[in-house]
Write a protein that holds these residues in place. Structure first.
Motif, short mmCIF file in Angstrom:
data_model
loop_
_atom_site.label_atom_id
_atom_site.label_comp_id
_atom_site.label_asym_id
_atom_site.label_seq_id
_atom_site.Cartn_x
_atom_site.Cartn_y
_atom_site.Cartn_z
N ILE A 137 -42.78 -41.85 -23.26
CA ILE A 137 -42.86 -43.05 -22.42
C ILE A 137 -43.19 -44.24 -23.32
CG2 ILE A 137 -44.06 -44.18 -20.52
CD1 ILE A 137 -44.74 -41.50 -19.39
N SER A 138 -42.28 -45.21 -23.36
CA SER A 138 -42.51 -46.41 -24.17
C SER A 138 -41.43 -47.44 -23.85
CB SER A 138 -42.49 -46.08 -25.67
OG SER A 138 -41.21 -45.59 -26.05
N LEU A 153 -37.25 -45.82 -9.84
CA LEU A 153 -37.73 -45.93 -11.21
C LEU A 153 -38.22 -44.56 -11.66
CD1 LEU A 153 -39.81 -49.23 -10.91
CD2 LEU A 153 -37.40 -48.98 -11.55
N GLN A 154 -37.99 -44.24 -12.95
CA GLN A 154 -38.32 -42.90 -13.44
C GLN A 154 -38.88 -42.95 -14.85
OE1 GLN A 154 -35.49 -39.56 -12.77
NE2 GLN A 154 -35.50 -39.32 -14.99
N CYS A 155 -39.89 -42.11 -15.11
CA CYS A 155 -40.46 -41.97 -16.46
C CYS A 155 -40.54 -40.48 -16.81
CB CYS A 155 -41.86 -42.57 -16.53
SG CYS A 155 -41.88 -44.38 -16.54
N ASP A 156 -40.17 -40.15 -18.06
CA ASP A 156 -40.28 -38.78 -18.54
C ASP A 156 -41.70 -38.54 -19.05
OD1 ASP A 156 -37.60 -38.27 -18.01
OD2 ASP A 156 -36.98 -39.07 -19.95
N GLY A 180 -45.77 -51.09 0.34
CA GLY A 180 -44.38 -51.24 -0.10
C GLY A 180 -43.46 -50.13 0.35
N GLY A 181 -43.98 -49.18 1.10
CA GLY A 181 -43.15 -48.05 1.53
C GLY A 181 -42.67 -47.20 0.38
N PHE A 182 -43.53 -47.04 -0.64
CA PHE A 182 -43.15 -46.30 -1.84
C PHE A 182 -43.40 -44.80 -1.66
CE2 PHE A 182 -44.25 -50.51 -3.55
CZ PHE A 182 -43.11 -50.78 -4.29
N THR A 183 -42.60 -44.01 -2.37
CA THR A 183 -42.79 -42.57 -2.46
C THR A 183 -42.83 -42.18 -3.93
OG1 THR A 183 -41.60 -42.18 -0.39
CG2 THR A 183 -41.88 -40.29 -1.86
N VAL A 184 -43.85 -41.42 -4.33
CA VAL A 184 -44.00 -40.98 -5.71
C VAL A 184 -43.84 -39.47 -5.78
CG1 VAL A 184 -45.55 -40.81 -7.70
CG2 VAL A 184 -45.52 -42.89 -6.32
N THR A 185 -43.00 -39.01 -6.71
CA THR A 185 -42.83 -37.57 -6.93
C THR A 185 -43.13 -37.27 -8.40
OG1 THR A 185 -40.46 -37.83 -7.41
CG2 THR A 185 -41.09 -37.34 -5.13
N ASN A 186 -43.67 -36.07 -8.64
CA ASN A 186 -44.06 -35.64 -9.98
C ASN A 186 -43.82 -34.14 -10.09
OD1 ASN A 186 -45.34 -34.88 -12.35
ND2 ASN A 186 -47.14 -36.15 -12.03
N ASP A 187 -42.87 -33.75 -10.94
CA ASP A 187 -42.57 -32.33 -11.12
C ASP A 187 -43.08 -31.79 -12.46
OD1 ASP A 187 -40.82 -33.44 -12.93
OD2 ASP A 187 -38.99 -32.67 -11.99
N GLY A 188 -43.91 -32.57 -13.15
CA GLY A 188 -44.42 -32.15 -14.44
C GLY A 188 -43.54 -32.54 -15.62
N PHE A 189 -42.30 -32.89 -15.33
CA PHE A 189 -41.37 -33.32 -16.37
C PHE A 189 -41.06 -34.82 -16.25
CE2 PHE A 189 -40.57 -28.82 -15.69
CZ PHE A 189 -40.62 -28.33 -16.98
N LYS A 190 -41.02 -35.32 -15.05
CA LYS A 190 -40.77 -36.73 -14.82
C LYS A 190 -41.50 -37.17 -13.55
CE LYS A 190 -36.38 -35.77 -12.43
NZ LYS A 190 -36.43 -34.32 -12.67
N LEU A 202 -41.77 -58.18 -1.38
CA LEU A 202 -42.62 -57.00 -1.56
C LEU A 202 -42.36 -56.24 -2.85
CD1 LEU A 202 -42.64 -55.41 2.03
CD2 LEU A 202 -44.52 -56.63 0.90
N HIS A 203 -41.12 -56.23 -3.30
CA HIS A 203 -40.74 -55.28 -4.35
C HIS A 203 -40.32 -55.90 -5.68
CE1 HIS A 203 -40.05 -53.12 -0.46
NE2 HIS A 203 -40.73 -52.19 -1.11
N GLU A 204 -40.14 -57.19 -5.76
CA GLU A 204 -39.77 -57.80 -7.03
C GLU A 204 -41.00 -57.97 -7.91
OE1 GLU A 204 -36.44 -60.94 -7.95
OE2 GLU A 204 -38.30 -62.02 -7.45
N GLY A 205 -40.85 -57.73 -9.21
CA GLY A 205 -41.96 -57.90 -10.13
C GLY A 205 -41.87 -56.94 -11.31
N THR A 206 -42.98 -56.82 -12.02
CA THR A 206 -43.05 -55.96 -13.20
C THR A 206 -43.81 -54.69 -12.88
OG1 THR A 206 -42.99 -57.87 -14.69
CG2 THR A 206 -43.77 -55.79 -15.61
N TYR A 207 -43.11 -53.56 -12.97
CA TYR A 207 -43.71 -52.26 -12.72
C TYR A 207 -44.07 -51.60 -14.05
CZ TYR A 207 -41.85 -52.57 -7.93
OH TYR A 207 -41.57 -52.96 -6.65
N ALA A 208 -45.07 -50.74 -14.02
CA ALA A 208 -45.44 -49.98 -15.22
C ALA A 208 -45.85 -48.57 -14.81
CB ALA A 208 -46.58 -50.66 -15.96
N CYS A 209 -45.27 -47.60 -15.51
CA CYS A 209 -45.71 -46.22 -15.31
C CYS A 209 -46.51 -45.80 -16.55
CB CYS A 209 -44.53 -45.27 -15.08
SG CYS A 209 -43.49 -45.01 -16.52
N SER A 210 -47.61 -45.12 -16.32
CA SER A 210 -48.49 -44.71 -17.42
C SER A 210 -48.81 -43.23 -17.29
CB SER A 210 -49.79 -45.53 -17.42
OG SER A 210 -49.53 -46.89 -17.61
#
Length: 270
Positions: A137-138, A153-156, A180-190, A202-210
């Motif tokens: 992730i970078s 949006l997706q992060c490995d 924002g009506g968001f759904t987050v999923t995490n399978d251990g790989f992404k 509601l949804h425009e802007g800068t997102y960050a996954c950590s």
């Protein structure tokens, strides 16, 4: 009456010790002979036969055969990686055989290297590679979506050891999933962040996954999300099909009236 009992008991203990020690060494020697081959490595393996290493590093393995005459007659040494034969050069099979893994890759994590005698596969030794690596992730990414469409949006986050926790932020603040009506999923790989029928407010802007790793610390990737106005999408294929039908209809109508038109032209010319 107590002393004789102690003396007899001590004699029995000595007798057991006299017979027990030779038996122990005999079993130990038989166990060493049963192994027959040993693997030495750089870096060294732990007591469970596991080598701890990292990406881009080098692992050197050396398999050495027992010096007994019985095992010397058993022929060459053979290497297997996850059960598949490793190709060895001539001169790297007799007595001592070496294998080098460089550079260490993701695919080497969990790889099982086994060495055995070519004529006696039961005389064997094995080690396993445990490759440590951080989540990939970078950097940053620009994302453009239309209003009322879906945002994904997706992060490995695959790592070894696995990451301890993950998080999403929007414009530097913790993401409000419900608002924002968001759904987050995490399978251990992404990890994935999904929002349906997005709105600019509601949804425009800068997102960050950590992702945080106990071994490698925190890794972050940013997404600059821009929303554009919804555009009308015309069904191109049905329009083309309709134009073709209209053209053919006009062509048939013109052909059916061609004779009448030709007769009229002849009369006018006379």
């Amino acid at each position: 009456m107590i002393f004789p009992y102690i003396e007899v008991h001590q004699k029995k203990s000595k007798m057991k010790l006299m017979f027990g020690l030779p038996l122990f060494y005999l079993l130990l020697r038989c166990a060493n002979q049963a192994l027959g081959v040993t693997i030495q490595s750089v870096p060294e393996s732990n007591s469970d036969g596991v080598i701890q290493t990292e990406l881009e590093k080098t692992v050197s393995l050396a398999c050495q055969r027992d010096s007994s005459s019985e095992l010397q007659a058993d022929g060459e040494l053979v290497w297997l990686r996850n059960g598949a034969l490793v190709s060895l050069k001539e001169g790297n099979k007799e007595g001592r055989s070496s294998v080098c893994v460089t550079p260490v890759l993701h695919a080497d994590n969990g790889a099982n290297f086994t060495c055995h005698l070519s004529k006696n596969a039961t005389v064997t030794a094995s080690i396993i590679l445990n490759v440590a690596y951080p989540p990939q992730i970078s950097g940053s990414e620009d994302v453009t979506v239309e209003e009322e469409s879906d945002l994904l949006l997706q992060c490995d986050i695959e790592a070894n050891p696995p990451v301890a926790n993950t998080s999403w932020t929007l414009n530097g603040e913790e993401l409000d999933l419900a608002a924002g009506g968001f759904t987050v999923t995490n399978d251990g790989f992404k990890i994935q962040l999904l929002a349906s029928k997005v709105e600019k407010s509601l949804h425009e802007g800068t997102y960050a996954c950590s992702a945080y790793s106990d071994k490698y610390g925190q890794h972050t990737k940013t997404f600059s999300v821009t929303l554009t106005e919804k555009t009308m999408k015309f069904p191109l294929m049905p329009i083309i099909a309709g134009l073709v039908v209209v053209f053919l209809t006009l062509l048939l109508a013109f052909a059916s009236r061609w004779k009448k038109i030709a007769k009229c032209c002849k009369k006018i010319s006379k």
